[in-house]
Every structure is written in structure tokens, then in C-alpha cells.
Scaffold this motif. Structure first.
Motif, PDB file in Angstrom:
ATOM      1  N   PRO A   1       0.832  -1.204   0.000  1.00  0.00           N
ATOM      2  CA  PRO A   1       0.000   0.000   0.000  1.00  0.00           C
ATOM      3  C   PRO A   1       0.873   1.262   0.000  1.00  0.00           C
ATOM      4  N   HIS A   2       0.506   2.215  -0.854  1.00  0.00           N
ATOM      5  CA  HIS A   2       1.299   3.429  -1.045  1.00  0.00           C
ATOM      6  C   HIS A   2       0.904   4.566  -0.106  1.00  0.00           C
ATOM      7  N   SER A   3      -0.150   4.368   0.679  1.00  0.00           N
ATOM      8  CA  SER A   3      -0.622   5.415   1.589  1.00  0.00           C
ATOM      9  C   SER A   3      -1.380   4.773   2.745  1.00  0.00           C
ATOM     10  N   PRO A   4      -1.580   5.536   3.828  1.00  0.00           N
ATOM     11  CA  PRO A   4      -2.401   5.016   4.920  1.00  0.00           C
ATOM     12  C   PRO A   4      -3.817   4.652   4.459  1.00  0.00           C
ATOM     13  N   LEU A   5      -4.378   5.437   3.550  1.00  0.00           N
ATOM     14  CA  LEU A   5      -5.721   5.132   3.051  1.00  0.00           C
ATOM     15  C   LEU A   5      -5.748   3.782   2.333  1.00  0.00           C
ATOM     16  N   ALA A   6      -4.764   3.538   1.473  1.00  0.00           N
ATOM     17  CA  ALA A   6      -4.701   2.254   0.766  1.00  0.00           C
ATOM     18  C   ALA A   6      -4.534   1.104   1.758  1.00  0.00           C
ATOM     19  N   LEU A   7      -3.711   1.314   2.794  1.00  0.00           N
ATOM     20  CA  LEU A   7      -3.531   0.268   3.802  1.00  0.00           C
ATOM     21  C   LEU A   7      -4.821   0.056   4.587  1.00  0.00           C
ATOM     22  N   MET A   8      -5.500   1.133   4.963  1.00  0.00           N
ATOM     23  CA  MET A   8      -6.759   1.011   5.703  1.00  0.00           C
ATOM     24  C   MET A   8      -7.772   0.216   4.898  1.00  0.00           C
ATOM     25  N   ARG A   9      -7.920   0.555   3.629  1.00  0.00           N
ATOM     26  CA  ARG A   9      -8.875  -0.156   2.779  1.00  0.00           C
ATOM     27  C   ARG A   9      -8.493  -1.631   2.658  1.00  0.00           C
TER      28      ARG A   9
ATOM     29  N   GLY B   1       0.660   9.028   9.079  1.00  0.00           N
ATOM     30  CA  GLY B   1      -0.609   9.379   8.447  1.00  0.00           C
ATOM     31  C   GLY B   1      -1.756   8.986   9.351  1.00  0.00           C
ATOM     32  N   MET B   2      -2.955   9.367   8.937  1.00  0.00           N
ATOM     33  CA  MET B   2      -4.133   9.121   9.745  1.00  0.00           C
ATOM     34  C   MET B   2      -5.312   8.853   8.816  1.00  0.00           C
ATOM     35  N   VAL B   3      -6.193   7.972   9.249  1.00  0.00           N
ATOM     36  CA  VAL B   3      -7.437   7.706   8.522  1.00  0.00           C
ATOM     37  C   VAL B   3      -8.554   7.618   9.550  1.00  0.00           C
ATOM     38  N   GLU B   4      -9.590   8.421   9.339  1.00  0.00           N
ATOM     39  CA  GLU B   4     -10.773   8.299  10.179  1.00  0.00           C
ATOM     40  C   GLU B   4     -11.826   7.572   9.351  1.00  0.00           C
ATOM     41  N   PHE B   5     -12.454   6.575   9.946  1.00  0.00           N
ATOM     42  CA  PHE B   5     -13.409   5.750   9.211  1.00  0.00           C
ATOM     43  C   PHE B   5     -14.529   5.276  10.119  1.00  0.00           C
ATOM     44  N   LYS B   6     -15.573   4.787   9.475  1.00  0.00           N
ATOM     45  CA  LYS B   6     -16.645   4.077  10.166  1.00  0.00           C
ATOM     46  C   LYS B   6     -16.825   2.747   9.450  1.00  0.00           C
ATOM     47  N   ALA B   7     -16.769   1.670  10.206  1.00  0.00           N
ATOM     48  CA  ALA B   7     -17.007   0.334   9.667  1.00  0.00           C
ATOM     49  C   ALA B   7     -18.265  -0.214  10.337  1.00  0.00           C
ATOM     50  N   ARG B   8     -19.171  -0.718   9.526  1.00  0.00           N
ATOM     51  CA  ARG B   8     -20.405  -1.296  10.047  1.00  0.00           C
ATOM     52  C   ARG B   8     -20.331  -2.812   9.960  1.00  0.00           C
ATOM     53  N   TYR B   9     -20.855  -3.456  10.997  1.00  0.00           N
ATOM     54  CA  TYR B   9     -20.893  -4.922  11.013  1.00  0.00           C
ATOM     55  C   TYR B   9     -22.063  -5.379  11.867  1.00  0.00           C
ATOM     56  N   ARG B  10     -22.438  -6.641  11.691  1.00  0.00           N
ATOM     57  CA  ARG B  10     -23.534  -7.210  12.462  1.00  0.00           C
ATOM     58  C   ARG B  10     -22.940  -8.093  13.554  1.00  0.00           C
ATOM     59  N   GLU B  11     -23.444  -7.880  14.780  1.00  0.00           N
ATOM     60  CA  GLU B  11     -22.981  -8.655  15.933  1.00  0.00           C
ATOM     61  C   GLU B  11     -24.190  -9.029  16.777  1.00  0.00           C
ATOM     62  N   ASN B  12     -24.366 -10.314  17.022  1.00  0.00           N
ATOM     63  CA  ASN B  12     -25.499 -10.806  17.815  1.00  0.00           C
ATOM     64  C   ASN B  12     -26.829 -10.258  17.319  1.00  0.00           C
ATOM     65  N   GLY B  13     -26.985 -10.192  16.002  1.00  0.00           N
ATOM     66  CA  GLY B  13     -28.242  -9.777  15.407  1.00  0.00           C
ATOM     67  C   GLY B  13     -28.463  -8.278  15.315  1.00  0.00           C
ATOM     68  N   ARG B  14     -27.520  -7.480  15.786  1.00  0.00           N
ATOM     69  CA  ARG B  14     -27.699  -6.021  15.678  1.00  0.00           C
ATOM     70  C   ARG B  14     -26.535  -5.408  14.918  1.00  0.00           C
ATOM     71  N   VAL B  15     -26.824  -4.296  14.237  1.00  0.00           N
ATOM     72  CA  VAL B  15     -25.806  -3.606  13.453  1.00  0.00           C
ATOM     73  C   VAL B  15     -25.028  -2.671  14.372  1.00  0.00           C
ATOM     74  N   VAL B  16     -23.713  -2.760  14.292  1.00  0.00           N
ATOM     75  CA  VAL B  16     -22.806  -1.962  15.124  1.00  0.00           C
ATOM     76  C   VAL B  16     -21.944  -1.112  14.196  1.00  0.00           C
ATOM     77  N   SER B  17     -21.605   0.082  14.641  1.00  0.00           N
ATOM     78  CA  SER B  17     -20.710   0.944  13.881  1.00  0.00           C
ATOM     79  C   SER B  17     -19.445   1.177  14.689  1.00  0.00           C
ATOM     80  N   LEU B  18     -18.307   0.849  14.099  1.00  0.00           N
ATOM     81  CA  LEU B  18     -17.011   1.132  14.708  1.00  0.00           C
ATOM     82  C   LEU B  18     -16.509   2.427  14.073  1.00  0.00           C
ATOM     83  N   HIS B  19     -16.338   3.461  14.876  1.00  0.00           N
ATOM     84  CA  HIS B  19     -15.836   4.757  14.411  1.00  0.00           C
ATOM     85  C   HIS B  19     -14.452   4.930  15.030  1.00  0.00           C
TER      86      HIS B  19
END
Length: 160
Positions: free
Chosen positions: A25-33, A90-108
């Protein structure tokens, strides 16, 4: 097939070369993705190899693989990203959504990355970072005529 990282690019032209080890990855964004894609695919070895050795503790590739496989990943949104090939950090701010125990969770998270021996590595992150106020300078570092852009006129208006 579109990439797992929600870049809207074909997987083979986006994260796959990083995950296969044919490119770095050439950047923090590429590595994050690519790390998000690795979680989706349960690629624990890749996740461990892209985690800074000073901060990964006793994590194992097997534990990371299990997290990836046992989670239903629903989406990735990039808030902002800093750092290019010539930077040391570098820095990347993101939100990742996933389902856990039947509910949708957002990791920010606001993640920090460091280039070590020419490779970008995930260092650490701040979960639920403080909200950036509209009139604050944008954390991405963008400028207009040498003046920092306000967050509301920059990254608040778009997703990377």
C-alpha cells in the motif's frame, strides 16, 4: 467483483494486489482499505503483518482470522485520510459497520499509521474520536491559498 473496501473499484485493481503481497500500500488510506478487505476475507496473516510490532501486543494471525470470519461486515466509510508515500506518519478516520449478535454496530475510529522500513503499518487508533467542529481546520490538512480549509468546506462534505 467490486472491492470489499467499498472503493467502487474492481477488487483485482484495488486491494487484491496488497493482499496477495504483489504490491505494498502506497498510503495510509490504501492500507486502511486493504485491512478492511482482509478482515472481510479473514486474512489474519495480512492483518498481523500490517500491524506495527510495537502496538500489536500478543495478537495472533489466528485470532485476527477468527474475528474476520465470525463477523458479518456491512460497509466502510472513510471520513478523511492524511499521509502519502513520502510521509512518515498518516491518519485515517473511518466508520465500519458490522452485524454482531443480530444487531448492526458501527465502529468509528481515527487510526494512526507509520511508515517503517518503507512500509505503511497500522499503529493504533482512537475509538469514537471527538467530533470535529465545522469551523475547525480540516484534519486532512487541505489548504486553499496557503490557508487551512475549514472542515465544513472539506471532508465534512465528502467521503474519500
Amino acid at each position: 467483483m467490486l472491492c470489499h473496501c467499498y472503493s467502487q473499484q474492481p477488487f483485482e485493481h484495488c486491494c487484491q494486489p496488497y493482499l496477495l503481497g504483489t504490491h505494498s500500500p502506497h498510503s495510509p488510506l490504501a492500507l486502511m482499505r486493504s485491512r478492511y478487505s482482509a478482515f472481510v476475507l479473514g486474512l489474519g496473516d495480512y492483518l498481523l503483518s500490517t500491524w506495527h510490532p510495537d502496538t500489536r501486543g500478543q495478537l495472533t494471525a489466528g485470532e485476527l482470522r477468527t474475528v474476520g470470519h465470525s463477523t458479518e461486515w456491512l460497509g466502510l466509510t472513510i471520513i478523511f485520510a492524511t499521509g502519502e508515500a513520502t510521509n512518515a506518519t498518516g491518519m485515517v478516520e473511518f466508520k465500519a459497520r458490522y452485524r454482531e449478535n443480530g444487531r448492526v454496530v458501527s465502529l468509528h475510529e481515527r487510526s494512526n499509521f507509520e511508515r517503517l522500513s518503507g512500509r505503511w503499518l497500522y499503529r493504533d487508533g482512537l475509538i469514537n474520536p471527538p467530533k470535529i467542529k465545522p469551523n475547525q481546520a480540516c484534519p486532512c490538512g487541505a489548504t486553499h491559498h496557503s490557508t487551512p480549509k475549514k472542515y465544513k468546506h472539506c471532508c465534512a462534505k465528502r467521503s474519500v
